[in-house]
Design a protein around this motif. Structure first.
Motif, short mmCIF file in Angstrom:
data_model
loop_
_atom_site.label_atom_id
_atom_site.label_comp_id
_atom_site.label_asym_id
_atom_site.label_seq_id
_atom_site.Cartn_x
_atom_site.Cartn_y
_atom_site.Cartn_z
N THR A 33 0.81 -1.19 -0.11
CA THR A 33 -0.07 0.00 -0.06
C THR A 33 0.90 1.36 -0.05
OG1 THR A 33 -1.74 -1.30 1.29
CG2 THR A 33 -1.84 1.27 1.06
N ALA A 34 0.89 1.83 -1.00
CA ALA A 34 2.07 2.82 -1.33
C ALA A 34 1.75 3.99 -0.58
CB ALA A 34 2.04 3.46 -2.68
N ASP A 35 0.55 4.31 -0.18
CA ASP A 35 0.25 5.72 0.78
C ASP A 35 0.95 5.55 2.13
OD1 ASP A 35 -1.37 6.38 -1.31
OD2 ASP A 35 -3.28 5.95 -0.47
N LYS A 36 1.27 4.31 2.70
CA LYS A 36 1.95 4.57 4.05
C LYS A 36 3.40 4.74 3.89
CE LYS A 36 -0.93 0.33 5.66
NZ LYS A 36 -0.44 -0.94 6.56
N ALA A 37 3.85 4.99 2.78
CA ALA A 37 5.15 5.52 2.63
C ALA A 37 5.28 7.00 2.58
CB ALA A 37 5.90 4.96 1.11
N GLY A 38 4.10 7.62 2.35
CA GLY A 38 4.30 9.15 2.54
C GLY A 38 5.05 10.00 3.43
N PRO A 39 5.00 9.38 4.71
CA PRO A 39 5.82 10.22 5.84
C PRO A 39 7.15 10.06 5.64
CG PRO A 39 3.94 9.07 6.81
CD PRO A 39 3.99 8.86 5.42
N LEU A 40 7.53 8.72 5.12
CA LEU A 40 9.05 8.70 5.08
C LEU A 40 9.60 9.25 3.65
CD1 LEU A 40 9.22 4.65 5.78
CD2 LEU A 40 10.46 6.51 6.96
N VAL A 41 8.83 9.21 2.68
CA VAL A 41 8.89 10.01 1.48
C VAL A 41 9.25 11.46 1.78
CG1 VAL A 41 8.44 10.78 -0.79
CG2 VAL A 41 8.04 8.42 -0.02
N ALA A 42 8.53 12.17 2.72
CA ALA A 42 8.54 13.67 3.03
C ALA A 42 9.81 13.80 3.81
CB ALA A 42 7.33 13.94 3.86
N GLU A 43 10.31 12.84 4.44
CA GLU A 43 11.36 13.04 5.47
C GLU A 43 12.87 12.75 4.40
OE1 GLU A 43 10.97 10.61 8.72
OE2 GLU A 43 8.80 11.28 8.95
N GLY A 44 12.54 12.25 3.20
CA GLY A 44 13.71 12.14 2.38
C GLY A 44 13.82 10.69 1.74
N ALA A 45 13.19 9.91 2.00
CA ALA A 45 13.14 8.51 1.33
C ALA A 45 12.80 8.46 0.17
CB ALA A 45 12.58 7.49 2.26
N ALA A 46 13.34 7.67 -0.82
CA ALA A 46 12.67 7.56 -2.08
C ALA A 46 11.69 6.37 -2.00
CB ALA A 46 13.84 7.23 -3.19
N LEU A 47 10.72 6.52 -2.94
CA LEU A 47 9.76 5.48 -2.79
C LEU A 47 9.83 4.70 -4.37
CD1 LEU A 47 7.08 4.36 -1.98
CD2 LEU A 47 5.72 6.01 -3.11
N ALA A 48 9.83 3.44 -4.19
CA ALA A 48 9.84 2.51 -5.39
C ALA A 48 8.52 2.10 -5.78
CB ALA A 48 10.80 1.50 -5.14
N ALA A 49 8.15 1.83 -7.13
CA ALA A 49 6.84 1.25 -7.43
C ALA A 49 6.88 -0.10 -7.46
CB ALA A 49 6.70 1.84 -8.76
#
Length: 264
Positions: A33-49
């Motif tokens: 569930t990609a939405d759960k990555a949102g806070p980490l992406v906001a902190e600097g993580a990259a999101l993979a598909a």
């Protein structure tokens, strides 16, 4: 600083990934569930598909997934994209057989099984107990960001010990719930009984049965006990498993299941 791919951002995975990101490691994350990555992406993580996209440039892969089936699916999706010599740290609760199947699937990777003891509060604080099987030399400095490491022996031994410990704790919570049901039937004051139990040898189990502000999904408790009872004949654990199968609700902490066992 190693580039880390973290796969699985549930209640435990997200705070663990955040610890590694805060330590300065380049981090790519993936979650079903990609939405759960949102806070980490906001902190600097990259999101993979996809899992393959997450691991393609990684020096270290960490999996924190729901169970053996999820691990198998992720490994199948990611395997061909792995760089030779990558370290894969498997931190889910999946049992030793799943770890050995993973090792056979990933011949180019150095695999460590490192499941954890502790709930979401310990994960956020970097205070987990990490049960590490296999050759940990290349990744122990990373695990130190997450908690204290106990070397358990060869590959698969961490996963095996995690099953032993979880079976004892989860079954113990059911026993405490039944003890409180007995106290209710005898007309005893619930707070007095709980205090007495908490002052005895079951203190840690009593505390977990009533814990607030932490989370261990009751359906994962069912999964853990099921893995254990497939391995050996465990009549007491089998009885606890039937309790949890009857009362566990997805998304609820195990303490809520204990409350239902008490009143069922």
């Amino acid at each position: 600083m190693e580039h880390i791919a973290f796969l699985g951002l549930g209640h435990m995975g997200a705070p663990m990934a955040r610890r590694l990101l805060a330590a300065g490691h380049p981090l790519t994350v993936w979650n079903r569930t990609a939405d759960k990555a949102g806070p980490l992406v906001a902190e600097g993580a990259a999101l993979a598909a996809s899992p393959a996209g997450a691991v393609r440039d990684a020096d270290v892969v960490i999996t924190m997934l729901a169970g053996p089936d999820a691990l198998e699916a992720v490994a199948r999706a990611a395997g061909e994209a792995l760089r030779p010599g990558v370290h894969w740290i498997e931190m889910s609760t999946v049992g030793p057989d799943a770890v050995l199947r993973l090792a056979a699937r990933l011949p180019r990777a150095t695999l460590v099984d490192a499941p954890v003891m502790g709930s979401t509060d310990k994960a956020a604080a970097g205070a987990l107990g990490i049960l590490a099987g296999g050759d940990t030399a290349g990744v122990e400095h990373l695990l130190a960001h997450l908690g204290s490491v106990t070397r358990t022996g060869p590959l698969g031994s961490g996963a095996a010990l995690k099953l032993v410990l979880n079976s004892a704790v989860i079954s113990g919570i059911a026993v405490v719930a039944e003890a409180l049901r007995l106290a209710d039937a005898l007309g005893l004051d619930g707070d007095t009984v709980r205090t007495a139990l908490a002052n005895g040898p079951l203190a840690g189990v009593v505390a977990r049965a009533h814990a607030e502000g932490v989370h261990f999904d009751a359906t994962l408790a069912v999964k853990d006990l099921d893995l254990a009872t497939r391995t050996a004949r465990l009549p007491a654990v089998e009885a606890a498993l039937e309790h949890y199968r009857r009362v566990a609700e997805p998304g609820e902490d195990i303490s809520r299941a204990a409350a239902r066992i008490r009143t069922a």
